[in-house]
Design a protein around this motif. Structure first.
Motif, PDB file in Angstrom:
ATOM      1  N   ARG A  57    -114.108   3.267 -72.777  1.00  0.00           N
ATOM      2  CA  ARG A  57    -115.250   2.365 -72.975  1.00  0.00           C
ATOM      3  C   ARG A  57    -114.950   1.286 -74.009  1.00  0.00           C
ATOM      4  NH1 ARG A  57    -119.978   6.252 -73.433  1.00  0.00           N
ATOM      5  NH2 ARG A  57    -119.120   6.434 -75.496  1.00  0.00           N
ATOM      6  N   THR A  58    -114.239   1.656 -75.063  1.00  0.00           N
ATOM      7  CA  THR A  58    -114.048   0.754 -76.192  1.00  0.00           C
ATOM      8  C   THR A  58    -112.733  -0.004 -76.138  1.00  0.00           C
ATOM      9  OG1 THR A  58    -115.361   2.256 -77.537  1.00  0.00           O
ATOM     10  CG2 THR A  58    -114.052   0.633 -78.716  1.00  0.00           C
ATOM     11  N   ALA A  59    -111.662   0.661 -75.729  1.00  0.00           N
ATOM     12  CA  ALA A  59    -110.329   0.054 -75.739  1.00  0.00           C
ATOM     13  C   ALA A  59    -109.687   0.225 -74.367  1.00  0.00           C
ATOM     14  CB  ALA A  59    -109.480   0.698 -76.828  1.00  0.00           C
ATOM     15  N   ALA A  60    -110.169  -0.535 -73.400  1.00  0.00           N
ATOM     16  CA  ALA A  60    -109.693  -0.407 -72.014  1.00  0.00           C
ATOM     17  C   ALA A  60    -108.184  -0.643 -71.900  1.00  0.00           C
ATOM     18  CB  ALA A  60    -110.460  -1.375 -71.112  1.00  0.00           C
ATOM     19  N   TRP A  61    -107.586  -1.319 -72.852  1.00  0.00           N
ATOM     20  CA  TRP A  61    -106.158  -1.622 -72.841  1.00  0.00           C
ATOM     21  C   TRP A  61    -105.306  -0.438 -73.319  1.00  0.00           C
ATOM     22  CZ3 TRP A  61    -104.364  -1.054 -77.778  1.00  0.00           C
ATOM     23  CH2 TRP A  61    -105.317  -1.157 -78.796  1.00  0.00           C
ATOM     24  N   TRP A  62    -105.926   0.595 -73.888  1.00  0.00           N
ATOM     25  CA  TRP A  62    -105.219   1.758 -74.443  1.00  0.00           C
ATOM     26  C   TRP A  62    -104.646   2.597 -73.300  1.00  0.00           C
ATOM     27  CZ3 TRP A  62    -104.206   2.607 -79.479  1.00  0.00           C
ATOM     28  CH2 TRP A  62    -103.792   3.880 -79.881  1.00  0.00           C
ATOM     29  N   PRO A  63    -103.386   3.063 -73.378  1.00  0.00           N
ATOM     30  CA  PRO A  63    -102.774   3.813 -72.265  1.00  0.00           C
ATOM     31  C   PRO A  63    -103.351   5.220 -72.107  1.00  0.00           C
ATOM     32  CG  PRO A  63    -101.269   3.690 -74.121  1.00  0.00           C
ATOM     33  CD  PRO A  63    -102.460   2.846 -74.492  1.00  0.00           C
ATOM     34  N   GLU A  64    -103.456   5.652 -70.867  1.00  0.00           N
ATOM     35  CA  GLU A  64    -103.961   6.994 -70.547  1.00  0.00           C
ATOM     36  C   GLU A  64    -103.129   8.087 -71.221  1.00  0.00           C
ATOM     37  OE1 GLU A  64    -106.533   8.224 -68.445  1.00  0.00           O
ATOM     38  OE2 GLU A  64    -107.326   6.191 -68.286  1.00  0.00           O
ATOM     39  N   ALA A  65    -101.833   7.869 -71.371  1.00  0.00           N
ATOM     40  CA  ALA A  65    -100.953   8.872 -71.976  1.00  0.00           C
ATOM     41  C   ALA A  65    -101.284   9.130 -73.445  1.00  0.00           C
ATOM     42  CB  ALA A  65     -99.493   8.438 -71.845  1.00  0.00           C
ATOM     43  N   LEU A  66    -102.076   8.239 -74.053  1.00  0.00           N
ATOM     44  CA  LEU A  66    -102.466   8.423 -75.449  1.00  0.00           C
ATOM     45  C   LEU A  66    -103.953   8.737 -75.573  1.00  0.00           C
ATOM     46  CD1 LEU A  66    -100.408   5.674 -77.283  1.00  0.00           C
ATOM     47  CD2 LEU A  66     -99.892   8.100 -76.968  1.00  0.00           C
ATOM     48  N   MET A  67    -104.498   9.387 -74.546  1.00  0.00           N
ATOM     49  CA  MET A  67    -105.890   9.851 -74.580  1.00  0.00           C
ATOM     50  C   MET A  67    -105.880  11.367 -74.422  1.00  0.00           C
ATOM     51  SD  MET A  67    -107.968   7.238 -72.130  1.00  0.00           S
ATOM     52  CE  MET A  67    -107.555   5.510 -72.082  1.00  0.00           C
ATOM     53  N   ALA A  68    -106.851  12.015 -75.028  1.00  0.00           N
ATOM     54  CA  ALA A  68    -106.983  13.466 -74.892  1.00  0.00           C
ATOM     55  C   ALA A  68    -107.049  13.823 -73.413  1.00  0.00           C
ATOM     56  CB  ALA A  68    -108.221  13.950 -75.626  1.00  0.00           C
ATOM     57  N   GLY A  69    -106.230  14.765 -72.985  1.00  0.00           N
ATOM     58  CA  GLY A  69    -106.223  15.201 -71.593  1.00  0.00           C
ATOM     59  C   GLY A  69    -105.434  14.292 -70.668  1.00  0.00           C
ATOM     60  N   GLY A  70    -104.762  13.284 -71.214  1.00  0.00           N
ATOM     61  CA  GLY A  70    -104.003  12.341 -70.394  1.00  0.00           C
ATOM     62  C   GLY A  70    -102.655  12.897 -69.980  1.00  0.00           C
ATOM     63  N   PRO A  71    -101.889  12.092 -69.236  1.00  0.00           N
ATOM     64  CA  PRO A  71    -100.556  12.530 -68.812  1.00  0.00           C
ATOM     65  C   PRO A  71     -99.611  12.652 -70.012  1.00  0.00           C
ATOM     66  CG  PRO A  71    -100.912  10.218 -68.275  1.00  0.00           C
ATOM     67  CD  PRO A  71    -102.225  10.750 -68.808  1.00  0.00           C
ATOM     68  N   PRO A  72     -98.450  13.257 -69.828  1.00  0.00           N
ATOM     69  CA  PRO A  72     -97.504  13.413 -70.949  1.00  0.00           C
ATOM     70  C   PRO A  72     -97.079  12.068 -71.532  1.00  0.00           C
ATOM     71  CG  PRO A  72     -96.794  14.663 -69.018  1.00  0.00           C
ATOM     72  CD  PRO A  72     -97.962  13.835 -68.593  1.00  0.00           C
ATOM     73  N   ARG A  73     -96.810  12.070 -72.832  1.00  0.00           N
ATOM     74  CA  ARG A  73     -96.334  10.853 -73.506  1.00  0.00           C
ATOM     75  C   ARG A  73     -94.883  10.590 -73.141  1.00  0.00           C
ATOM     76  NH1 ARG A  73     -99.468  13.223 -77.815  1.00  0.00           N
ATOM     77  NH2 ARG A  73     -97.686  14.404 -78.521  1.00  0.00           N
TER      78      ARG A  73
END
Length: 160
Positions: free
Chosen positions: A101-117
């Protein structure tokens, strides 16, 4: 009666939506541009941001006090940036829903529950990086491959 029902529905919908003023995103080509905009004084960028940082993207949420920062390193990772940090693989990542919602540019890999870094990254837990924000955790990720640095806060009381 019909008018009051419409007003009630409108009120309900508005209360469920995030107000535009709660979240803000800014881009700065250089640290000097961020300084001119007084981003450090407002506390939305860490004071330890290297002088050679460029392509600085910053998003924050005024209500939750969360912040997301990404920048490009021009050279080697400066010691000053890491002086308050220790390498740690258990650093909590920002909550996915709030981040999207706030930082749409942030990668999914750096979100809780996201894919591996990516494996070319070093992750740090930091006491703080010169911000005035009260947070339960500060995370810092340095991608040695792309020379990008990612920095985030998780406020006290949030679900890690």
């Amino acid at each position: 009666m019909r008018r009051s029902a419409g007003a009630a529905v409108c009120l309900l919908l508005c209360s469920c939506m995030e107000l535009r003023g709660e979240s803000q995103t800014r881009h700065y080509p250089t640290r000097a541009d961020a300084e001119r905009d007084e981003a450090f004084e407002r506390g939305w960028l860490p004071a330890d941001l290297p002088a050679q940082a460029s392509d600085i993207m910053e998003s924050h949420n005024l209500d939750s006090n969360q912040m997301w920062v990404r920048f490009q390193l021009g050279g080697a990772t400066p010691d000053r940036l890491l002086q308050r940090c220790v390498v740690a693989m258990d650093v909590p990542l920002p909550p996915a829903r709030q981040t999207r919602r706030t930082a749409a540019w942030w990668p999914e890999a750096l979100m809780a529950g996201g894919p591996p870094r990516p494996t070319s990254t070093a992750v740090y837990r930091c006491r703080d990086l010169g911000t005035s924000r009260s947070a339960a955790a500060f995370g810092l990720l340095v991608d040695e491959g792309t020379r990008q640095v990612w920095y985030w806060t998780i406020p006290v009381g949030s679900n890690e």
